[in-house]
Design a protein around this motif. Structure first.
Motif, PDB file in Angstrom:
ATOM      1  N   ARG A  49     -22.507 -20.358  35.252  1.00 18.69           N
ATOM      2  CA  ARG A  49     -22.927 -21.771  35.390  1.00 18.69           C
ATOM      3  C   ARG A  49     -22.241 -22.631  34.326  1.00 18.69           C
ATOM      4  O   ARG A  49     -21.765 -23.732  34.611  1.00 18.69           O
ATOM      5  N   ASN A  50     -22.174 -22.113  33.094  1.00 18.66           N
ATOM      6  CA  ASN A  50     -21.502 -22.850  32.017  1.00 18.66           C
ATOM      7  C   ASN A  50     -20.009 -23.017  32.312  1.00 18.66           C
ATOM      8  O   ASN A  50     -19.444 -24.092  32.108  1.00 18.66           O
ATOM      9  N   ILE A  51     -19.379 -21.961  32.787  1.00 17.49           N
ATOM     10  CA  ILE A  51     -17.959 -22.016  33.120  1.00 17.49           C
ATOM     11  C   ILE A  51     -17.734 -22.960  34.301  1.00 17.49           C
ATOM     12  O   ILE A  51     -16.800 -23.765  34.297  1.00 17.49           O
ATOM     13  N   GLY A  52     -18.587 -22.878  35.304  1.00 20.78           N
ATOM     14  CA  GLY A  52     -18.466 -23.762  36.468  1.00 20.78           C
ATOM     15  C   GLY A  52     -18.529 -25.225  36.074  1.00 20.78           C
ATOM     16  O   GLY A  52     -17.772 -26.051  36.594  1.00 20.78           O
ATOM     17  N   ALA A  53     -19.406 -25.562  35.142  1.00 25.03           N
ATOM     18  CA  ALA A  53     -19.510 -26.950  34.670  1.00 25.03           C
ATOM     19  C   ALA A  53     -18.232 -27.374  33.958  1.00 25.03           C
ATOM     20  O   ALA A  53     -17.738 -28.496  34.151  1.00 25.03           O
ATOM     21  N   ALA A  54     -17.672 -26.485  33.138  1.00 18.70           N
ATOM     22  CA  ALA A  54     -16.429 -26.812  32.428  1.00 18.70           C
ATOM     23  C   ALA A  54     -15.275 -26.978  33.409  1.00 18.70           C
ATOM     24  O   ALA A  54     -14.469 -27.914  33.280  1.00 18.70           O
ATOM     25  N   LEU A  55     -15.187 -26.093  34.398  1.00 19.71           N
ATOM     26  CA  LEU A  55     -14.132 -26.204  35.395  1.00 19.71           C
ATOM     27  C   LEU A  55     -14.261 -27.496  36.192  1.00 19.71           C
ATOM     28  O   LEU A  55     -13.265 -28.194  36.434  1.00 19.71           O
ATOM     29  N   ALA A  56     -15.470 -27.844  36.587  1.00 14.91           N
ATOM     30  CA  ALA A  56     -15.687 -29.076  37.355  1.00 14.91           C
ATOM     31  C   ALA A  56     -15.265 -30.297  36.558  1.00 14.91           C
ATOM     32  O   ALA A  56     -14.627 -31.212  37.092  1.00 14.91           O
ATOM     33  N   GLU A  57     -15.609 -30.308  35.282  1.00 11.36           N
ATOM     34  CA  GLU A  57     -15.221 -31.441  34.434  1.00 11.36           C
ATOM     35  C   GLU A  57     -13.702 -31.545  34.321  1.00 11.36           C
ATOM     36  O   GLU A  57     -13.145 -32.634  34.183  1.00 11.36           O
ATOM     37  N   ALA A  58     -13.019 -30.411  34.419  1.00  9.36           N
ATOM     38  CA  ALA A  58     -11.556 -30.385  34.339  1.00  9.36           C
ATOM     39  C   ALA A  58     -10.895 -30.628  35.699  1.00  9.36           C
ATOM     40  O   ALA A  58      -9.673 -30.616  35.797  1.00  9.36           O
ATOM     41  N   GLY A  59     -11.693 -30.808  36.744  1.00 10.08           N
ATOM     42  CA  GLY A  59     -11.146 -31.118  38.058  1.00 10.08           C
ATOM     43  C   GLY A  59     -10.808 -29.912  38.904  1.00 10.08           C
ATOM     44  O   GLY A  59      -9.956 -29.993  39.793  1.00 10.08           O
ATOM     45  N   CYS A  60     -11.463 -28.793  38.655  1.00 11.25           N
ATOM     46  CA  CYS A  60     -11.212 -27.611  39.477  1.00 11.25           C
ATOM     47  C   CYS A  60     -12.496 -26.791  39.591  1.00 11.25           C
ATOM     48  O   CYS A  60     -13.550 -27.226  39.158  1.00 11.25           O
ATOM     49  N   GLY A  61     -12.380 -25.605  40.170  1.00 12.25           N
ATOM     50  CA  GLY A  61     -13.551 -24.759  40.357  1.00 12.25           C
ATOM     51  C   GLY A  61     -13.163 -23.297  40.335  1.00 12.25           C
ATOM     52  O   GLY A  61     -12.031 -22.934  40.007  1.00 12.25           O
ATOM     53  N   PHE A  62     -14.103 -22.437  40.717  1.00 13.53           N
ATOM     54  CA  PHE A  62     -13.853 -21.002  40.685  1.00 13.53           C
ATOM     55  C   PHE A  62     -12.695 -20.600  41.597  1.00 13.53           C
ATOM     56  O   PHE A  62     -11.994 -19.635  41.309  1.00 13.53           O
ATOM     57  N   ALA A  63     -12.470 -21.322  42.668  1.00 10.57           N
ATOM     58  CA  ALA A  63     -11.358 -21.012  43.578  1.00 10.57           C
ATOM     59  C   ALA A  63     -10.004 -21.169  42.897  1.00 10.57           C
ATOM     60  O   ALA A  63      -9.002 -20.643  43.384  1.00 10.57           O
TER      61      ALA A  63
END
Length: 122
Positions: free
Chosen positions: A50-64
């Protein structure tokens, strides 16, 4: 920056964007809003994601968009119970992965996860 007190005290950022690359620091199972952590390794793995997902989203990407993942655990026997949670995030993506057994900064931490991602072209 995620708001974690660790970032300020140690001097790092949760994630760094470098062009189309996103480097997410080793992330533990702390809920950074309450600075609490579960005793259960599987719950910690879920919170890491969840923490990583939030950081990725803020950076404009996701787990994919994740191309590399590193799992750090003090106890190798704790890794396999986490596999279903990890598969939910990465099963379709299949990033390069490494699991290392090592000590972590706080004895309450049972897993730390670090990822590298590539932001999608705009």
């Amino acid at each position: 920056m995620s708001g974690s007190t660790f970032e300020e005290r140690i001097g790092y950022a949760r994630a760094v964007v470098d062009g189309d690359r996103v480097h997410v620091s080793g992330t533990t199972g702390f809920d950074y809003t309450t600075m609490t952590i579960s005793d259960d390794v599987v719950e910690q793995a879920g919170q890491c994601l969840r923490n990583i997902g939030a950081a990725l989203a803020e950076a404009g990407c996701g787990f994919a968009d994740v191309v590399r993942v590193r799992y750090l655990l003090p106890d190798r026997d704790d890794f396999e119970p986490c596999w279903p949670v990890l598969r939910e995030a990465f099963g379709a993506v299949r990033p390069a992965a490494t699991m290392m057994v090592c000590g972590l900064a706080d004895p309450r931490m049972k897993i730390e996860i670090e990822v590298d991602a590539r932001r999608p072209a705009e």
